[in-house]
Design an enzyme around this catalytic site. Structure first.
Site, PDB file in Angstrom:
ATOM      1  CG  ASP A  56      -2.529 -25.235 -31.847  1.00 27.28           C
ATOM      2  OD1 ASP A  56      -2.368 -25.894 -30.799  1.00 27.28           O
ATOM      3  OD2 ASP A  56      -2.976 -24.066 -31.861  1.00 27.28           O
ATOM      4  CE1 TYR A 126       4.807 -20.487 -33.132  1.00 35.15           C
ATOM      5  CE2 TYR A 126       5.413 -19.032 -31.315  1.00 35.15           C
ATOM      6  CZ  TYR A 126       4.978 -20.271 -31.775  1.00 35.15           C
ATOM      7  OH  TYR A 126       4.728 -21.280 -30.892  1.00 35.15           O
TER       8      TYR A 126
END
Length: 267
Positions: A56, A126
């Site tokens: 994003d 992540y």
């Protein structure tokens, strides 16, 4: 007669602050758009990359892969010398010279014609970075938290999440996915210097999933909810039951794993 094309993986890193994510969008600058243009100029043909996923707006990647097809042959160590046409290191330098300082190409990897940067990935990792004192140099790379956090409770709640596979409660609505099931293999908070870092690894992730998980775990750390309530949130499969998504600035995609069988040559 159709020209035979070669497939390559490109490994890169990028600072997401100035991009509207990875994937090409109308009226917004993205990493994919910049990379496609640079590769097309250097290779002198229309190149379209396909990424290992989509990040994003504002999310960073220290390790990201995409694949593309080209009529060119890239000279990679160990490849068939009779087919060497483009020097690998020169190609890396040429593309890097066109993409600005927010993106860095690391290398190209020769792969089988059917290899897929997204679907062949077996695991993704992540990190989410928190910092606790105002610091202008952390603003774009972390999330400032002013509360005292119960890290033990946050880790207990993270363990709870690892016992589930349906993460609908942490996914954006109206996403084009066939399933909201994921298998998390690591989820833990670790003190790293003066920061607190959340490490999470799974076979796949849903849109906004990591930021929603972190927001929920912060609610646990602040005492707003107990780690036992995390069970109810997961079982609700309702995004409105989970915590608020944390800012994109603290999120980094750090590792993509692939089976060795898809590579023709490791550079």
């Amino acid at each position: 007669m159709e020209t035979t094309k070669n497939r390559y993986f490109i490994e890169l890193a990028y600072k997401g602050t100035n991009f509207h994510g990875w994937q090409v969008q109308e009226n917004a600058i993205t990493v994919q758009e910049v990379l496609n243009k640079a590769l097309s100029i250097v290779l002198r043909e229309d190149i379209e990359t396909l990424g290992c996923g989509r990040t994003d707006t504002g999310v960073h990647a220290t390790d990201f892969f995409a694949h593309f097809d080209t009529i060119s042959t890239i000279k990679i160590t160990g490849s068939d010398k009779r087919k060497q046409e483009i020097d690998h290191d020169r190609l890396v330098r040429s593309v890097n010279s066109l993409i600005g300082y927010d993106i860095a190409v690391k290398r190209f990897l020769a792969v089988k014609p059917e290899a897929h940067a997204r679907f062949d990935a077996t695991a993704r990792s992540y990190e989410y970075h928190l910092y606790f004192e105002k610091d202008p140099f952390q603003l774009e790379f972390g999330y400032l938290v002013k509360n005292n956090l119960n890290v033990h409770a946050m880790n207990e709640a993270a363990k709870v999440m690892m016992t589930y596979t349906d993460f609908s409660c942490f996914s954006k609505s109206n996403t084009q996915t066939f399933t909201n099931n994921c298998k998390i293999s690591r989820a833990e908070w670790v003190n790293v210097g003066d920061k607190l870092v959340f490490y999470i690894t799974a076979d796949r992730f849903l849109r906004n999933m990591v930021r929603a998980i972190v927001g929920t775990l912060l609610d646990v750390g602040r005492g707003a909810i107990t780690f036992e309530e995390v069970h109810k949130i997961l079982e609700s499969k309702n995004r409105s039951e989970a915590g608020t998504s944390v800012p994109a600035s603290g999120l980094f995609l750090t590792k993509i794993e692939y089976p060795e069988t898809i590579f023709l040559v490791r550079g």
